[in-house]
Design a protein around this motif. Structure first.
Motif, PDB file in Angstrom:
ATOM      1  N   LEU A   5       0.829  -1.126  -0.122  1.00  0.00           N
ATOM      2  CA  LEU A   5      -0.066   0.112  -0.067  1.00  0.00           C
ATOM      3  C   LEU A   5       0.808   1.224  -0.036  1.00  0.00           C
ATOM      4  CD1 LEU A   5      -2.946  -0.927   2.473  1.00  0.00           C
ATOM      5  CD2 LEU A   5      -3.073  -0.509   0.116  1.00  0.00           C
ATOM      6  N   GLN A   6       1.941   1.225   0.684  1.00  0.00           N
ATOM      7  CA  GLN A   6       3.024   2.334   0.742  1.00  0.00           C
ATOM      8  C   GLN A   6       3.438   2.713  -0.601  1.00  0.00           C
ATOM      9  OE1 GLN A   6       4.318   3.515   4.197  1.00  0.00           O
ATOM     10  NE2 GLN A   6       4.498   5.199   2.578  1.00  0.00           N
ATOM     11  N   LEU A   7       3.931   1.514  -1.407  1.00  0.00           N
ATOM     12  CA  LEU A   7       4.287   1.808  -2.615  1.00  0.00           C
ATOM     13  C   LEU A   7       3.270   2.122  -3.723  1.00  0.00           C
ATOM     14  CD1 LEU A   7       6.422  -1.598  -2.397  1.00  0.00           C
ATOM     15  CD2 LEU A   7       7.257   0.707  -2.750  1.00  0.00           C
ATOM     16  N   VAL A   8       2.163   1.771  -3.338  1.00  0.00           N
ATOM     17  CA  VAL A   8       0.908   2.100  -4.552  1.00  0.00           C
ATOM     18  C   VAL A   8       0.733   3.689  -3.968  1.00  0.00           C
ATOM     19  CG1 VAL A   8      -1.223   2.038  -5.000  1.00  0.00           C
ATOM     20  CG2 VAL A   8       0.149  -0.028  -4.703  1.00  0.00           C
ATOM     21  N   ILE A   9       0.599   4.214  -2.851  1.00  0.00           N
ATOM     22  CA  ILE A   9       0.285   5.489  -2.542  1.00  0.00           C
ATOM     23  C   ILE A   9       1.527   6.554  -2.937  1.00  0.00           C
ATOM     24  CG2 ILE A   9      -0.067   7.035  -0.701  1.00  0.00           C
ATOM     25  CD1 ILE A   9      -1.746   4.869   0.826  1.00  0.00           C
ATOM     26  N   SER A  10       2.587   6.032  -2.813  1.00  0.00           N
ATOM     27  CA  SER A  10       3.869   6.801  -3.157  1.00  0.00           C
ATOM     28  C   SER A  10       3.756   6.777  -4.837  1.00  0.00           C
ATOM     29  CB  SER A  10       5.068   6.290  -2.483  1.00  0.00           C
ATOM     30  OG  SER A  10       6.176   6.768  -3.296  1.00  0.00           O
ATOM     31  N   GLY A  11       3.502   5.999  -5.395  1.00  0.00           N
ATOM     32  CA  GLY A  11       3.585   5.801  -6.774  1.00  0.00           C
ATOM     33  C   GLY A  11       2.435   6.586  -7.557  1.00  0.00           C
ATOM     34  N   LEU A  12       1.289   6.657  -6.785  1.00  0.00           N
ATOM     35  CA  LEU A  12       0.186   7.378  -7.159  1.00  0.00           C
ATOM     36  C   LEU A  12       0.770   8.982  -6.974  1.00  0.00           C
ATOM     37  CD1 LEU A  12      -2.971   5.718  -5.814  1.00  0.00           C
ATOM     38  CD2 LEU A  12      -2.409   5.884  -8.073  1.00  0.00           C
ATOM     39  N   ALA A  13       1.350   9.187  -6.095  1.00  0.00           N
ATOM     40  CA  ALA A  13       1.358  10.643  -6.006  1.00  0.00           C
ATOM     41  C   ALA A  13       2.962  11.001  -7.082  1.00  0.00           C
ATOM     42  CB  ALA A  13       2.277  10.959  -4.591  1.00  0.00           C
ATOM     43  N   VAL A 251       3.544   1.477 -11.341  1.00  0.00           N
ATOM     44  CA  VAL A 251       4.463   0.634 -11.788  1.00  0.00           C
ATOM     45  C   VAL A 251       5.887   0.426 -11.411  1.00  0.00           C
ATOM     46  CG1 VAL A 251       5.578  -0.689 -14.035  1.00  0.00           C
ATOM     47  CG2 VAL A 251       2.527  -0.428 -13.846  1.00  0.00           C
ATOM     48  N   ASP A 252       6.297   1.775 -11.714  1.00  0.00           N
ATOM     49  CA  ASP A 252       7.758   2.057 -11.484  1.00  0.00           C
ATOM     50  C   ASP A 252       8.217   1.809  -9.973  1.00  0.00           C
ATOM     51  OD1 ASP A 252      10.284   3.471 -11.872  1.00  0.00           O
ATOM     52  OD2 ASP A 252       9.625   4.978 -10.851  1.00  0.00           O
ATOM     53  N   ASN A 253       7.441   1.884  -8.914  1.00  0.00           N
ATOM     54  CA  ASN A 253       7.422   1.914  -7.523  1.00  0.00           C
ATOM     55  C   ASN A 253       7.746   0.359  -7.254  1.00  0.00           C
ATOM     56  OD1 ASN A 253       7.843   4.161  -6.514  1.00  0.00           O
ATOM     57  ND2 ASN A 253       6.201   4.495  -5.236  1.00  0.00           N
TER      58      ASN A 253
ATOM     59  N   ALA B 208      11.478   6.000  -2.741  1.00  0.00           N
ATOM     60  CA  ALA B 208      10.233   5.583  -2.024  1.00  0.00           C
ATOM     61  C   ALA B 208      10.405   3.841  -1.817  1.00  0.00           C
ATOM     62  CB  ALA B 208       8.996   5.901  -2.583  1.00  0.00           C
ATOM     63  N   PRO B 209      10.669   3.231  -2.939  1.00  0.00           N
ATOM     64  CA  PRO B 209      10.695   1.816  -2.848  1.00  0.00           C
ATOM     65  C   PRO B 209      11.870   1.197  -2.008  1.00  0.00           C
ATOM     66  CG  PRO B 209      10.524   2.444  -5.032  1.00  0.00           C
ATOM     67  CD  PRO B 209      10.744   3.483  -4.305  1.00  0.00           C
ATOM     68  N   ASP B 210      12.965   1.783  -2.152  1.00  0.00           N
ATOM     69  CA  ASP B 210      14.255   1.421  -1.448  1.00  0.00           C
ATOM     70  C   ASP B 210      13.892   1.640  -0.082  1.00  0.00           C
ATOM     71  OD1 ASP B 210      16.088   1.282  -4.143  1.00  0.00           O
ATOM     72  OD2 ASP B 210      15.049   3.375  -4.195  1.00  0.00           O
TER      73      ASP B 210
END
Lengths: 292, 382
Positions: A5-13, A251-253, B208-210
């Motif tokens: 979820l953290q990755l998805v939210i960060s990716g959306l931003a 996708v990148d995240n 962020a991913p890292d």
């Protein structure tokens, strides 16, 4: 699950910011059938307008942001159209491609020489206060980026569909000849498109620079991401560019976390190839047929 | 008659110029300075350029080296190892007395064989451990190699941080991989488990991913080995995601540039620093003051490396007693430069047979937006 979820939210931003630039690609394509390969640099430059206003004119941050948007509209909207695009009307498409590539190099090196080669800290519009939802940490700044990008996109959508000028712009994009016959001022509509593109690039710049830091070379990464987003979403649809931006951000995240950081840049490109192979019009794009 | 007189004067001028030019040329020694002036390494190269320019101006103002003035010729590698190699190759065609640079380890790695074969001393800024392990007798560091700095950090992680598990975050280039390959055996030697081993890309903007992966590893400490801008971005993201574990690093994590970029996200970061303008040393303080006055901003460790390079050359030439590349290299091996005799070297340093440097270093912490030295570590071989 919280990591996901953290990755998805960060990716959306991040994706929302890509979407702003991707919309610029689609707008210019629809109205002038040109691709601006300096779009990444258009996202890099406004941050330096703001920094210059703060450093050399002592402007507060809020005023510097307004100055940055106005300078973007002036330089990257009117200036770009009058100096680069207008003289090349009627020339082969390759001339525009080469010109925008040259413009990208010019803008990048100008910032490096005039301002600095070093990355610069850039203030956030909203503070970095952390909010926690079920183990997922979201900063106020991230929420702000999503909200600002969403509002900008909604306002743009309303403008294009609900106002007379917006509908004239759409008519110009769909069929300039018929629009002209119907009395639409084509040149004015095209100019509006350039102004909107510049303003969107300015917004994207102010939102992304606190994360990326303001640096002359930022356009390389941003331009590519926005370009891929526009193609994946659909180059001839604004809503396609929005979806494309969000998809690329997420996708990148996820690729960086679950595939490999080394291949994170390759994954969106693989997605791009797949879209071109199996759905060339993009996720939400419409098929275009041309008579030869 | 007029023509004859004109011809005579013209001939005399040509002759005088012809005689004078080589004499003038011999009074100037050209040193190629092949560094990263554009591309991703531009900030690093600019610091080195400023530092080395300041040192050469000082040396020339005092009469040069053995009566010869130094003239540096800057060549831009564009942060590209291929261009760095081409630049060094072209510079070697002119048979220089020495070469300064490059700074990026990857660029040094592809040029060190050229300078070794040409028997020309190369005073460079690379820090990757393997550089001086390849047997070149003409390669000299201006800063610690990772083979020297990583054992100090591993020891600090054990004794200072009391970490039993460490997450290692490194950059996927010669610099980062060199650091990663040097620290992991040192950690294992001290019984510290590597909980995560994460590579990031040079120029990476979004961490962020890292940071998510680092948090998931739940290590006692996080060792961050990235270049300055990436370090700042990592710290900003770590703060954003609420990372509370100690963030430990080397010079590139605690530099003023990182603090300026990351602002309060850098607060509390600790680590080992090989060179810093914050060192409690009168010569370093004086250098910091001069550099800031000249360029309008403070020097980082790359500025200091660039500043030391001409002074290393000066000490070696004076020890050799002549301008000769082989003699300069021979003089640098085993040379200890004492700041009491050569203040420009700033810190007492000794260069061994591999070109590695031994000198004092520091444990530092970021407090109140500044790098604070908490302990000075002496030379390994005093």
């Amino acid at each position: 699950m919280t990591d996901f979820l953290q990755l998805v939210i960060s990716g959306l931003a991040t994706g929302a910011i890509y979407a702003l630039a991707a919309i610029g690609f689609t707008l210019l394509w629809q109205t002038t059938q040109t691709i601006n390969f300096a779009q990444g640099e258009f996202m890099m430059l406004p941050a330096f307008f703001a920094l210059a206003a703060m450093r050399w004119a002592g402007a507060p941050f809020w005023l510097a942001c307004i100055v940055a948007i106005l300078c973007s509209v002036l330089v990257l909207g009117i200036g770009y159209k009058k100096i680069i695009i207008d003289p090349l009307r009627g020339q082969p498409g390759l001339a525009v491609v080469i010109s925008t590539l040259a413009l990208a190099i010019f803008l990048k090196d100008s910032v490096k020489d005039i301002y600095s080669a070093e990355a610069q800290p850039f203030p956030t519009i909203l503070p970095d206060t952390m909010l926690s939802f079920g183990g997922v940490n979201i900063s106020l700044a991230q929420i702000g980026v999503l909200v600002v990008a969403t509002v900008v996109i909604l306002v743009l959508n309303w403008f294009l569909t609900q106002t007379r000028t917006g509908r004239q712009m759409q008519a110009t994009a769909q069929n300039p000849t018929v629009a002209k016959i119907l009395g639409v001022d084509i040149d004015r509509m095209v100019l509006y498109t350039f102004l909107i593109n510049a303003a969107l690039a300015g917004m994207a710049s102010l939102l992304i620079s606190p994360i990326y830091l303001a640096k002359f070379s930022n356009g390389e990464v941003l331009g590519l991401a926005a370009f891929v987003a526009a193609i994946v979403g659909g180059f001839n649809q604004v809503r396609g560019a929005i979806v494309g931006g969000l998809v690329i951000g997420v996708v990148d995240n996820l690729a960086a976390a679950y595939v490999s950081t080394a291949y994170r840049q390759a994954v969106p490109l693989v997605l791009l190839v797949l879209v071109i192979l199996f759905r060339p019009q993009g996720i939400l794009g419409r098929k275009e047929e041309r008579t030869v | 008659m007029k023509i004859d007189r004109f011809g005579f004067v013209f001939g005399a001028l040509v002759l005088a110029t012809g005689v004078a030019m080589p004499a003038m040329a011999q009074d100037v020694i050209k040193i190629p300075n092949i560094i990263e002036l554009s591309g991703g390494g531009a900030p690093v190269g600019q610091m080195w350029k400023n530092g080395s320019t300041m040192a050469v101006e000082e040396i020339n103002a005092k009469g040069g080296i053995l009566g010869k003035k130094i003239q540096m010729e800057f060549v831009d590698t564009a942060s590209d190892p291929g261009k760095a190699r081409a630049g060094v190759q072209r510079a070697l065609d002119d048979k220089p007395m020495a070469i300064f640079g490059p700074i990026y380890s990857g660029s040094v790695n592809v040029t060190l064989k050229l300078t070794n074969e040409a028997e020309v001393p190369q005073i460079m800024g690379g820090e990757a451990a393997p550089l001086t392990a390849q047997g070149s007798k003409y390669l000299f560091r201006t800063s610690f190699g990772q083979n020297v700095s990583m054992p100090k950090i591993a020891q600090y992680l054990k004794d200072g941080v009391k970490a039993q598990t460490v997450a290692v975050v490194y950059q996927n280039n010669d610099f980062g991989k060199g650091g990663r390959n040097a620290i992991i055996p040192e950690l294992e030697k001290r019984g510290i488990k590597v909980a995560a081993d994460l590579s990031t890309e040079p120029g990476q903007a979004d961490f962020a991913p890292d940071v998510v992966k680092v948090k998931a590893a739940n290590a006692d400490a996080i060792f961050v080995y990235l270049t300055e801008e990436e370090s700042a971005r990592f710290l900003i993201e770590a703060k954003k995601q609420g990372v509370t574990k100690p963030l430990i690093g080397e010079t590139t994590l605690l530099g003023q540039k990182v603090i300026d970029l990351a602002k309060d996200a850098a607060e509390g970061v600790k680590g080992h620093v090989g060179l810093t303008a914050d060192a409690d040393n009168p010569l370093v303080k004086d250098y910091d003051k001069k550099f800031t006055a000249k360029y309008g901003h403070r020097s980082d460790h790359n500025g200091m490396k660039g500043y030391m390079a001409p002074y290393m050359l000066k000490a070696a030439v004076e020890k050799a007693g002549k301008w000769d590349p082989k003699a300069i290299a021979a003089a640098l091996h085993g040379l200890t430069i004492d700041p009491a005799k050569e203040p420009g070297i700033l810190l007492n340093g000794t260069w061994d047979e591999n070109g590695d440097i031994d000198r004092e270093s520091y444990l530092a912490e970021v407090k109140g937006g500044k790098q604070v030295i908490v302990q000075t570590l002496p030379k390994l071989k005093p």
